[in-house]
Design a protein around this motif. Structure first.
Motif, short mmCIF file in Angstrom:
data_model
loop_
_atom_site.label_atom_id
_atom_site.label_comp_id
_atom_site.label_asym_id
_atom_site.label_seq_id
_atom_site.Cartn_x
_atom_site.Cartn_y
_atom_site.Cartn_z
N MET A 1 54.30 50.85 4.09
CA MET A 1 54.30 49.44 3.75
C MET A 1 53.18 48.70 4.48
O MET A 1 52.52 47.84 3.91
N ARG A 2 53.01 49.05 5.74
CA ARG A 2 51.98 48.41 6.56
C ARG A 2 50.59 48.73 6.01
O ARG A 2 49.69 47.88 6.00
N ILE A 3 50.41 49.96 5.55
CA ILE A 3 49.12 50.36 4.99
C ILE A 3 48.83 49.58 3.70
O ILE A 3 47.70 49.14 3.48
N MET A 4 49.83 49.38 2.89
CA MET A 4 49.65 48.63 1.63
C MET A 4 49.24 47.18 1.92
O MET A 4 48.34 46.65 1.26
N LEU A 5 49.87 46.56 2.90
CA LEU A 5 49.50 45.19 3.24
C LEU A 5 48.10 45.12 3.82
O LEU A 5 47.34 44.18 3.56
N SER A 6 47.73 46.12 4.60
CA SER A 6 46.38 46.16 5.17
C SER A 6 45.34 46.31 4.07
O SER A 6 44.30 45.64 4.09
N LEU A 7 45.61 47.19 3.12
CA LEU A 7 44.67 47.37 2.00
C LEU A 7 44.58 46.11 1.14
O LEU A 7 43.49 45.73 0.70
N ALA A 8 45.70 45.45 0.91
CA ALA A 8 45.69 44.21 0.13
C ALA A 8 44.88 43.13 0.86
O ALA A 8 44.09 42.41 0.25
N GLY A 9 45.08 43.02 2.17
CA GLY A 9 44.31 42.05 2.95
C GLY A 9 42.83 42.37 2.92
O GLY A 9 41.98 41.47 2.80
N LEU A 10 42.49 43.64 3.02
CA LEU A 10 41.09 44.06 2.97
C LEU A 10 40.47 43.73 1.62
O LEU A 10 39.33 43.25 1.55
N LEU A 11 41.22 43.95 0.54
CA LEU A 11 40.71 43.61 -0.79
C LEU A 11 40.49 42.10 -0.94
O LEU A 11 39.51 41.68 -1.56
N VAL A 12 41.37 41.31 -0.39
CA VAL A 12 41.21 39.86 -0.45
C VAL A 12 39.96 39.43 0.31
O VAL A 12 39.15 38.63 -0.17
N VAL A 13 39.75 39.99 1.49
CA VAL A 13 38.56 39.66 2.29
C VAL A 13 37.30 40.08 1.55
O VAL A 13 36.31 39.33 1.51
N LEU A 14 37.30 41.27 0.97
CA LEU A 14 36.12 41.74 0.23
C LEU A 14 35.85 40.86 -0.99
O LEU A 14 34.69 40.59 -1.32
N ALA A 15 36.89 40.40 -1.67
CA ALA A 15 36.70 39.51 -2.81
C ALA A 15 36.09 38.18 -2.38
O ALA A 15 35.19 37.65 -3.05
N ILE A 16 36.54 37.65 -1.26
CA ILE A 16 35.98 36.39 -0.76
C ILE A 16 34.51 36.57 -0.38
O ILE A 16 33.66 35.74 -0.70
N ILE A 17 34.20 37.68 0.27
CA ILE A 17 32.81 37.94 0.66
C ILE A 17 31.94 38.11 -0.58
O ILE A 17 30.83 37.57 -0.65
N ALA A 18 32.42 38.85 -1.57
CA ALA A 18 31.65 39.05 -2.80
C ALA A 18 31.39 37.72 -3.51
O ALA A 18 30.28 37.46 -3.99
N PHE A 19 32.40 36.87 -3.55
CA PHE A 19 32.24 35.56 -4.19
C PHE A 19 31.21 34.72 -3.45
O PHE A 19 30.34 34.08 -4.06
N THR A 20 31.25 34.72 -2.13
CA THR A 20 30.30 33.95 -1.32
C THR A 20 28.88 34.47 -1.50
O THR A 20 27.94 33.70 -1.65
N VAL A 21 28.73 35.79 -1.49
CA VAL A 21 27.40 36.38 -1.66
C VAL A 21 26.85 36.04 -3.04
O VAL A 21 25.67 35.71 -3.18
N LYS A 22 27.68 36.09 -4.06
CA LYS A 22 27.24 35.76 -5.42
C LYS A 22 26.74 34.31 -5.49
O LYS A 22 25.71 34.03 -6.08
N LYS A 23 27.47 33.39 -4.86
CA LYS A 23 27.04 31.99 -4.86
C LYS A 23 25.72 31.83 -4.11
O LYS A 23 24.84 31.07 -4.55
#
Length: 80
Positions: A1-23
Protein backbone atom coordinates in the motif's frame (compact mmCIF):
# COMPACT_ATOMS: atom_id res chain seq x y z
CA UNK A 1 0.00 0.00 0.00
CA UNK A 2 2.83 2.35 0.88
CA UNK A 3 4.52 1.66 -2.46
CA UNK A 4 1.32 2.46 -4.35
CA UNK A 5 0.95 5.81 -2.59
CA UNK A 6 4.60 6.62 -3.24
CA UNK A 7 4.22 5.84 -6.94
CA UNK A 8 1.03 7.90 -7.14
CA UNK A 9 2.77 10.84 -5.46
CA UNK A 10 5.73 10.49 -7.82
CA UNK A 11 3.41 10.51 -10.83
CA UNK A 12 1.68 13.66 -9.57
CA UNK A 13 5.04 15.41 -9.09
CA UNK A 14 6.20 14.34 -12.57
CA UNK A 15 2.95 15.61 -14.10
CA UNK A 16 3.39 18.99 -12.41
CA UNK A 17 6.99 19.23 -13.60
CA UNK A 18 6.03 18.26 -17.15
CA UNK A 19 3.27 20.88 -17.20
CA UNK A 20 5.64 23.58 -15.92
CA UNK A 21 8.35 22.67 -18.44
CA UNK A 22 5.81 22.74 -21.28
CA UNK A 23 4.68 26.24 -20.28
CA UNK A 24 8.28 27.46 -20.05
CA UNK A 25 9.22 26.03 -23.46
CA UNK A 26 6.15 27.58 -25.05
CA UNK A 27 7.03 30.96 -23.57
CA UNK A 28 10.48 30.79 -25.21
CA UNK A 29 9.05 30.22 -28.68
CA UNK A 30 9.13 33.32 -30.90
CA UNK A 31 5.78 34.94 -31.66
CA UNK A 32 4.08 33.60 -34.78
CA UNK A 33 3.52 37.07 -36.25
CA UNK A 34 5.46 40.36 -36.02
CA UNK A 35 4.02 43.19 -33.94
CA UNK A 36 1.34 45.09 -35.81
CA UNK A 37 2.23 48.51 -34.41
CA UNK A 38 5.83 48.98 -35.57
CA UNK A 39 6.46 52.69 -36.19
CA UNK A 40 8.94 54.14 -38.67
CA UNK A 41 11.00 56.26 -36.25
CA UNK A 42 14.64 55.49 -35.38
CA UNK A 43 13.95 53.92 -31.99
CA UNK A 44 15.52 50.45 -31.79
CA UNK A 45 12.58 49.03 -29.86
CA UNK A 46 10.10 49.84 -32.65
CA UNK A 47 12.16 49.08 -35.74
CA UNK A 48 10.92 45.92 -37.45
CA UNK A 49 13.38 43.04 -37.54
CA UNK A 50 12.97 42.84 -41.32
CA UNK A 51 15.27 45.85 -41.81
CA UNK A 52 18.65 45.24 -43.51
CA UNK A 53 21.50 44.17 -41.21
CA UNK A 54 23.62 47.23 -42.04
CA UNK A 55 20.77 49.51 -41.04
CA UNK A 56 20.38 47.66 -37.72
CA UNK A 57 24.12 47.88 -37.04
CA UNK A 58 24.13 51.60 -37.79
CA UNK A 59 21.10 52.11 -35.58
CA UNK A 60 22.73 50.30 -32.66
CA UNK A 61 25.93 52.29 -33.12
CA UNK A 62 23.92 55.52 -33.10
CA UNK A 63 22.05 54.48 -29.96
CA UNK A 64 25.28 53.56 -28.17
CA UNK A 65 26.90 56.85 -29.15
CA UNK A 66 23.85 58.77 -27.95
CA UNK A 67 23.94 56.92 -24.61
CA UNK A 68 27.67 57.61 -24.22
CA UNK A 69 27.11 61.30 -24.97
CA UNK A 70 24.32 61.48 -22.40
CA UNK A 71 26.53 59.79 -19.80
CA UNK A 72 29.41 62.15 -20.51
CA UNK A 73 27.11 65.18 -20.26
CA UNK A 74 25.71 63.93 -16.96
CA UNK A 75 29.19 63.28 -15.56
CA UNK A 76 30.32 66.75 -16.64
CA UNK A 77 27.31 68.41 -15.02
CA UNK A 78 27.84 66.48 -11.76
CA UNK A 79 31.53 67.41 -11.68
CA UNK A 80 30.73 71.12 -11.73
Amino acid sequence: MRIMLSLAGLLVVLAIIAFTVKKQVNSLAPPSSPPASASADNDAATTPITSPPQQRVQQVQDDVQRALDQGAARAASEAQ
